[in-house]
Every structure is written in C-alpha cells, then in structure tokens.
Design a protein around this motif. Structure first.
Motif, short mmCIF file in Angstrom:
data_model
loop_
_atom_site.label_atom_id
_atom_site.label_comp_id
_atom_site.label_asym_id
_atom_site.label_seq_id
_atom_site.Cartn_x
_atom_site.Cartn_y
_atom_site.Cartn_z
N PHE A 358 0.79 -1.23 0.00
CA PHE A 358 0.00 0.00 0.00
C PHE A 358 0.82 1.29 0.00
CE2 PHE A 358 -2.47 -3.23 2.38
CZ PHE A 358 -3.50 -3.39 1.47
N GLY A 359 2.14 1.20 0.11
CA GLY A 359 2.95 2.41 0.11
C GLY A 359 3.28 2.87 1.51
N ALA A 360 4.14 3.91 1.59
CA ALA A 360 4.63 4.39 2.89
C ALA A 360 3.51 4.92 3.77
CB ALA A 360 5.68 5.48 2.66
N ASN A 361 2.53 5.59 3.18
CA ASN A 361 1.39 6.10 3.95
C ASN A 361 0.24 5.09 3.92
OD1 ASN A 361 2.72 8.52 4.51
ND2 ASN A 361 2.01 9.44 2.61
N TYR A 362 0.56 3.87 4.34
CA TYR A 362 -0.39 2.78 4.16
C TYR A 362 -1.70 2.97 4.93
CZ TYR A 362 2.14 1.23 8.37
OH TYR A 362 2.75 1.17 9.60
N GLN A 363 -1.65 3.66 6.06
CA GLN A 363 -2.89 3.85 6.82
C GLN A 363 -3.90 4.68 6.02
OE1 GLN A 363 -1.67 5.44 10.63
NE2 GLN A 363 -1.49 3.39 11.50
N ASP A 364 -3.43 5.79 5.41
CA ASP A 364 -4.32 6.62 4.61
C ASP A 364 -4.79 5.89 3.36
OD1 ASP A 364 -4.05 8.69 6.42
OD2 ASP A 364 -2.40 9.64 5.32
N ILE A 365 -3.88 5.14 2.74
CA ILE A 365 -4.22 4.42 1.51
C ILE A 365 -5.28 3.36 1.79
CG2 ILE A 365 -3.33 2.99 -0.35
CD1 ILE A 365 -2.38 5.96 -0.27
N ILE A 366 -5.14 2.65 2.90
CA ILE A 366 -6.10 1.60 3.23
C ILE A 366 -7.48 2.20 3.48
CG2 ILE A 366 -6.73 -0.06 5.05
CD1 ILE A 366 -3.78 -0.86 5.14
N LYS A 367 -7.54 3.36 4.11
CA LYS A 367 -8.83 4.03 4.31
C LYS A 367 -9.50 4.33 2.97
CE LYS A 367 -7.70 6.28 8.72
NZ LYS A 367 -7.44 7.58 9.40
N LYS A 368 -8.71 4.80 2.01
CA LYS A 368 -9.26 5.12 0.69
C LYS A 368 -9.71 3.85 -0.03
CE LYS A 368 -6.43 9.28 0.21
NZ LYS A 368 -5.31 9.94 -0.52
N ILE A 369 -8.94 2.78 0.12
CA ILE A 369 -9.31 1.52 -0.52
C ILE A 369 -10.60 0.97 0.07
CG2 ILE A 369 -8.63 -0.92 -0.67
CD1 ILE A 369 -5.75 0.05 -1.09
N GLN A 370 -10.74 1.08 1.39
CA GLN A 370 -11.97 0.64 2.04
C GLN A 370 -13.17 1.44 1.55
OE1 GLN A 370 -9.84 -0.19 6.31
NE2 GLN A 370 -12.03 0.07 6.32
N THR A 371 -12.97 2.74 1.40
CA THR A 371 -14.05 3.61 0.91
C THR A 371 -14.45 3.20 -0.50
OG1 THR A 371 -13.27 5.46 2.27
CG2 THR A 371 -14.72 5.98 0.42
N ASN A 372 -13.46 2.96 -1.36
CA ASN A 372 -13.75 2.54 -2.74
C ASN A 372 -14.50 1.21 -2.77
OD1 ASN A 372 -12.44 4.80 -3.71
ND2 ASN A 372 -10.50 3.75 -4.06
N ALA A 373 -14.05 0.27 -1.91
CA ALA A 373 -14.70 -1.05 -1.88
C ALA A 373 -16.14 -0.93 -1.42
CB ALA A 373 -13.92 -1.99 -0.96
N GLY A 374 -16.39 -0.04 -0.45
CA GLY A 374 -17.76 0.17 0.02
C GLY A 374 -18.68 0.65 -1.08
N ARG A 375 -18.15 1.49 -1.97
CA ARG A 375 -18.96 1.99 -3.10
C ARG A 375 -19.21 0.90 -4.13
NH1 ARG A 375 -15.76 6.95 -2.71
NH2 ARG A 375 -14.39 6.10 -4.32
N GLU A 376 -18.20 0.05 -4.35
CA GLU A 376 -18.32 -0.99 -5.37
C GLU A 376 -19.20 -2.15 -4.91
OE1 GLU A 376 -17.25 -1.00 -8.41
OE2 GLU A 376 -16.12 0.88 -8.35
N ILE A 377 -19.34 -2.32 -3.59
CA ILE A 377 -20.12 -3.43 -3.06
C ILE A 377 -21.28 -2.87 -2.25
CG2 ILE A 377 -20.04 -5.59 -1.74
CD1 ILE A 377 -17.01 -5.55 -2.08
N PRO A 378 -22.37 -2.53 -2.88
CA PRO A 378 -23.51 -1.94 -2.16
C PRO A 378 -24.22 -2.99 -1.31
CG PRO A 378 -24.09 -2.35 -4.44
CD PRO A 378 -22.63 -2.68 -4.33
#
Length: 707
Positions: A358-378
């Motif tokens: 996820f990269g050096a700022n993995y905490q922020d990146i994971i939050k964004k990934i979770q948000t994206n997944a929430g949108r894709e999986i209603p």
C-alpha cells in the motif's frame, strides 16, 4: 548567541520555502540549540569554534542541519503522496484483474456467477490467501514472507557462524545458555548504537556473541531499512526497526518515581541528555503507558526530546545491553533475547509488507481503498469481506490483537491447557497426514510421486545433497515463527499474538510446548513440512536447470504459480537469473532480489507458491481458515473473541482440510492460461473421478490403521 537569534537566522533562510514549521518544531529547535551550547560549554568551547572533525563551526553545522530538514520533509511528503497514488492504482488494477478473471472462470456458475459476490471474493483474495486468489500475492502472505526472508537470512549466517546445519543449534543450543543471552544483548546494544563503526569492540569478550549480534543487525535491522528507504527515502532502521522493550502497563509499578529512578539512569546520556532530562523522559513514558498508549508510540514521544533532524529521530537508547535486558525482564517478564528478536522480525515484516502492498502512507491508503470497496459493493457485505477488513485494521493497528483483558488472558491460557491435553497424542492421528501429502502433492501440485512417498517416510531421498543447502531451502520456506517457538501448535492456529504474557499464560504455554515436544508432535510436523518443502524446491530447481519451457509445464503445476502472479514472463526471468540453482540443483530463493512492489516481488511470490503447497499438503490453517474457525469475528483480545476460539479451536484443522484439499480440487475452479493465452479452468482438462477414489481409499486405509 541566544536561541532566539538562531531562530531568526533560521527563518531568514526559509524565506523561499513553503511554511512547514510549527510551534512544536521551533520548541525542539530551541531546546536542541540550548543543549548544544551547554554541551560545548562543559568542554570549554563555543558555538563559533571550529569542529575538528568537519572543519566547520558548530553554529554552521547546526544551521545547515535545520536549514535542510524542512525541505527534505516537504519533498518526502510529496514523494510519499505520489507513491500512495501509485499503490492505490496498483491495488485497484490487481483487484480488477482478479475480478475479471473470476468472471470468466465462474461464468454461469449459480453460486458465484453474481457480480457482487465475485467482487467481494476478489477483494478478499487480495488480503487473504483463498481459493479465489489469482495472479496476486495477498497481504497475509506478504506479511509472512517478508518476515521469513529477514529470519532466513539471519539464521543462515548465524548457523554458519556456529558451524551448524540444524536450526535448533541456534535456539536450543547457543541461546539456551543465559550467559550467551546476556552477551548477545551487550554486543547488540553496542553495535546498534555504533552502526558506522569500522571496527567493532568486543564488549562482552565473546566473539560469537558479537558476530551473531552483527548478523542480526545486518540482516534484520539494516536490511529492513534498505528496503524501506526505496520508498520513503528516510533513514529509520535504527529507530523503528530495532529491538524494543515492550513495556506493559500491568508490570509498571504503581509509584511513578520508582519507575523513573529505575529507567532514567539506564538511558544513554549522550542521546538523552543529563539526568534531569532523562528523568523527565522516563516520567513521560510512564504516564503515556499508564494512559493506555501502545509501546510502539514511545518512539514518537522520544523523538520530541532529540535533535530536530526529523528524518532521524533517535530511539530510546540504553547505556548497555545489560540495562536493556534487565528492563525487558522486569517490565515485560516473558521477554528474552529470542522472543525480542522474533518480535522485531515480525514487526519489521509487517511494516515491509504494508509498504509493499500500500505504500509508505499505508494507513491513509487503506482508508481510501476501504471507501472505494464500500462503493463498489452496495448493500450487505459477506462475513468473509468484513473479516478481510478486520484483518486490514489489525495489520495497521496490531495493538488491537495485543490488548488482552484479564478474562481474555485466562481463556487463552485454558486454550493452551486444552491444546496440550488433546493434542499430546495427536502424533498418532497425524498418520492421517500421510495420504494427504501423497494425494495433494500429486493431484493438486503435480509433484513426483516417488519423491513425495520418500518424504513421507523421512527417507533421505537426496543422500548426496549438501546439508547446508538443504538447511537453506528449509530456512526460507519453513514457517519461521513455528521454528523459533518450537511449537507445532502454530500449525493448528493455537498461537495468539497477545503481547507480553502474564506468568500464568507463560506457564501454560510452556507446559503445552513441552507436551508437543515430548510427544513427538513437534518433530513430526517440522520434519514433514521441511521434507515436502525440499521436494518442491528440488523439483522447481530441476525444471529450471533443464530450461523447461513454460508451455511444456503441466497445466496444474503452472496454475499454482499463476495463482500468486508467476506467469510465463516471470518463469523466463527465473530461467535467466544467475545463481538461481545451487550446487545440488535446488532452487536458490536467496538469489532472487525483490523490489518493494507487488508487481515485481518475484522472491516473495515464489515463497508463496511453495509455502501454500506445503501448508496444503501438511495441513496448516491460513488466516482465512482461522477467521472461519471463529465465525469471521474480529481477532481482538476481547473476552468474546477468546471464548469463541476456546470452543472452536479444534475445528480450524478440518476447516482447512476441507477448503484447501477437497474444495480446491473438487468444488472450486483453478484459473490458468493455456498455451494460447486464454483463461481456462485447469480442472476441466483432467480426470476428477479417479483422484477422488484414491483419496477416499487411502484415507479409509489410514483410518483403520490409526483406529
């Protein structure tokens, strides 16, 4: 010259830079300046004097440092943000690739033909190693593999120092002596605090201890830093990646003064200043731990007491290894050098894997990934998806699994007692491993039947093999945590990472490990895992040595590699890699050098290929299986979580067998590309009836023998 004047000079030099200075930074700067003046005054020197080592005035050196760091910080922040965007894009591309492939393979399937369900399975497979994982190296394995590489490189060098081929010579042999343990800590503390020294002093008088400590620093601490620096461009190895004393709130004295008077004199005055500053630091540490802070957060606290060099925050530094060793025993009573080293390896592996995925700022990146997944999986999410999200959170916040209450710890101890009582005779029923190894090795992974049978009965198939080579194979693929703890209970999903243990927990854990050892379960499990792992690496080595073309490999054999992202291009790279085959013709995983990228991490992918096969043939639960065993509930230190584990802990093994062996070969599909590059189900191309007959027959036969 006053600190305020210094500040004015500093501000003038930052006129052309964006505003990245805050009040806390200024306070640290002023404190550092005053401390430097005081240190020089004690040496009868002034800020305007020339430093004989650099030829510059002490003032100029100070100004150069504080002048460049804000700019570096700004550039580092920009770089980290860019890398973060790249990693989000890479993760989403891998997720989409897995999803698209599953849509092809499961087209028309009544249960998994649903787009929403397949997208969830694709997401889960990026985190857990499941039967839907395809063309990706999931986070679960990345964490384990990064730690495995650190441990293997250290153990290989350490055993060479000892002149041994058996890994127990390091754990039970050399480290079994308490004098050796203390000497190791003395040498380690000296080396870690003098990393640039060309000649290392032998502070303990034990050259082996010095060499082992140097091997650990080089292969676990410095190696982790080198990898991390490729992403962050920051030097943090000697802070974040070193051995730590994991202070535990329950072990701290009720009186803060007692702790302060114990810790402060043990801290290095060259790093932490005079005794008054050290006492204040010790008191702040005490207060922070009492307020519920995690031991990892101490670094951030200590950083405020040190130089303004923001990329090289100094860690908590002890005067001697004895001081560190005594503090660890007093405030983390379960800790000894081996467990402290193991904790360092697992912690560094976790950080490396998260950065890789996820990269050096993995905490922020994971939050964004979770948000994206929430949108894709209603709508409502499956329990498996929720569990994958929980695993993500536990990976970036491991303290979730370490904060055990009293009741939870009692339940954990009862699990240990229950495990020892019920698994003490499991070596007898472990005979059931034999048909699984032979059947799965041949019918799922397409390994040579003769060599599998020889491995089952511990026949020295490779009599002429160099023992050092075989040792090195096994160090890279046999689970490092299981080996370090000499605890086959890890195979049954019985080990918790609950932070420092209480005396009661430690006692029950030691009792269980003793039962596993004297019953032969440890030997049975380790020797069988090592044997089948050696078979796989030797077979891979033979294929590569012969220059076997990708298109001529068995389609199921290819399918196992494609599952983790090793395709035709990667195979051809292996064929061209120098020193990829050792003197005995086995696959030399040490010759594969990885960048921190899930797209390029070939070494980690090949470890996943082999380890997944070993953990299937010699049944061992993955993180997904463990989650299923607790009904996909969060793996935290709560009483509820530990109670569920107590009730279901022996269900994990049959869950793993069903999912990894039966479902994988019968009820699921195996994605693989044919010689025309078309995605197909490998199981459609082979006979599925006769293998089931042989499995049922062999299991029935062994069941009669065991009964």
């Amino acid at each position: 010259m006053s600190a305020d004047n210094c500040w004015k000079i500093f501000q003038n030099k930052l006129d052309q830079l964006p505003d990245v200075i805050d009040d806390n930074y200024r306070a640290r700067l002023e404190s550092d300046f005053n401390r430097l003046q005081q240190d020089l005054a004690r040496q009868n020197r002034q800020m305007e004097d020339i430093n004989p080592d650099s030829g510059k005035t002490y003032l100029d050196e100070f100004l150069e440092t504080i002048n460049t760091e804000p700019n570096k910080k700004l550039l580092d922040d920009i770089k980290s943000e860019l890398v973060g965007f790249k990693n989000i894009d890479e993760f989403q591309r891998q997720l989409k690739d897995t999803y698209d492939n599953l849509m092809v393979i499961y087209k028309g399937d009544k249960k998994f033909g649903n787009k929403k369900r397949l997208y969830e399975e694709a997401f889960i497979s990026q985190i857990y190693n499941t039967n839907f994982t395809y063309n990706t190296n999931p986070l679960e394995l990345l964490i384990r593999n990064q730690s495995q590489v650190l441990a293997a490189n250290f153990q290989r060098q350490a055993l060479d120092i000892l002149g041994e081929t058996n890994d127990r010579a390091l754990f039970d042999g050399w480290f079994g002596d308490k004098t050796n343990q203390k000497n190791f800590m003395r040498e380690y503390n000296n080396i870690i605090n003098n990393p640039s020294a060309k000649v290392l002093n032998n502070v303990s008088g034990d050259k082996i201890a010095r060499d082992l400590a140097k091997a650990f620093v080089d292969n676990v601490v410095i190696s982790a830093e080198v990898k991390m620096k490729k992403f962050t461009k920051k030097v943090e190895a000697l802070t974040r990646n070193r051995i730590k004393v994991r202070f535990r709130k329950e072990k701290l004295p009720k009186n803060a003064d007692e702790f302060v008077e114990d810790l402060a004199p043990r801290l290095d005055e060259k790093i932490h200043g005079d005794i008054d500053l050290r006492k204040q630091l010790a008191r702040d540490i005490y207060n922070q731990i009492q307020e519920g802070a995690n031991w990892r957060e101490i670094d951030n606290l200590v950083k405020n007491y040190n130089k303004t060099d923001q990329t090289r925050g100094k860690p908590l530094t002890y005067k001697s290894g004895d001081d560190m060793f005594e503090m660890s025993q007093k405030y983390s009573p379960d800790q000894n050098p081996l467990t402290m080293m193991l904790n360092t390896i697992t912690e560094n592996g976790r950080l490396l894997a998260l950065t890789e995925k996820f990269g050096a700022n993995y905490q922020d990146i994971i939050k964004k990934i979770q948000t994206n997944a929430g949108r894709e999986i209603p709508g409502r999410k499956t329990d498996g998806f929720k569990s994958a999200i929980n695993f993500l959170q536990e990976s970036i916040q491991p303290e979730i699994k370490e904060q055990f209450g009293t009741t939870a710890r009692v339940l954990t101890s009862l699990r240990s007692v229950q495990a020892g009582a019920r698994l003490g005779s499991a070596v007898i029923t472990s005979l059931m491993d034999l048909p699984v190894v032979a059947w799965a090795g041949r019918n799922i992974f397409k390994l040579p039947a003769g060599e599998l049978i020889s491995a089952i009965f511990r026949v020295p198939v490779y009599r002429s093999l160099n023992k050092t080579n075989v040792r090195n194979y096994q160090l890279m693929t046999h689970d490092f945590a299981q080996a370090w703890m000499a605890n086959s209970g890890e195979r049954f999903g019985l080990i918790d990472m609950g932070g420092p243990m209480s005396k009661f927990e430690r006692g029950t854990a030691n009792w269980t490990q003793f039962i596993f050892k004297v019953s032969g379960l440890n030997w049975w499990t380790e020797s069988l895992q090592k044997s089948v792992g050696t078979v796989y690496q030797k077979y891979l080595g033979r294929m590569i040595k012969e220059g076997t073309a990708w298109d001529t490999l068995d389609i199921q054999f290819r399918g196992q590699m494609e599952k983790f992202g090793v395709g035709k291009t990667q195979w051809e790279k292996l064929l061209k890699t120098q020193n990829i085959i050792d003197s005995d013709g086995g696959l030399n995983l040490y010759a594969i050098k990885d960048d921190l990228s899930t797209a390029k991490g070939l070494q980690s992918k090949m470890i996943s290929v082999i380890r997944d096969a070993v953990d299937t043939m010699v049944i061992k639960p993955s993180e997904f299986d463990k989650a299923a065993g607790r009904f996909f509930k969060a793996d935290d230190g709560s009483m509820a979580s530990q109670f569920v584990k107590l009730v279901t802990q022996f269900k994990t093994h049959p869950i793993t067998y069903t999912r990894k062996v039966l479902w994988r070969r019968i009820a699921r599909k195996q994605a693989v590309r044919d010689n025309n590059g078309q995605l197909i189900d490998a199981l459609d191309k082979i006979n599925n009836i006769w293998p089931l007959v042989t499995l049922a027959g062999s299991m029935l036969t062994m069941g009669v023998v065991v009964a």
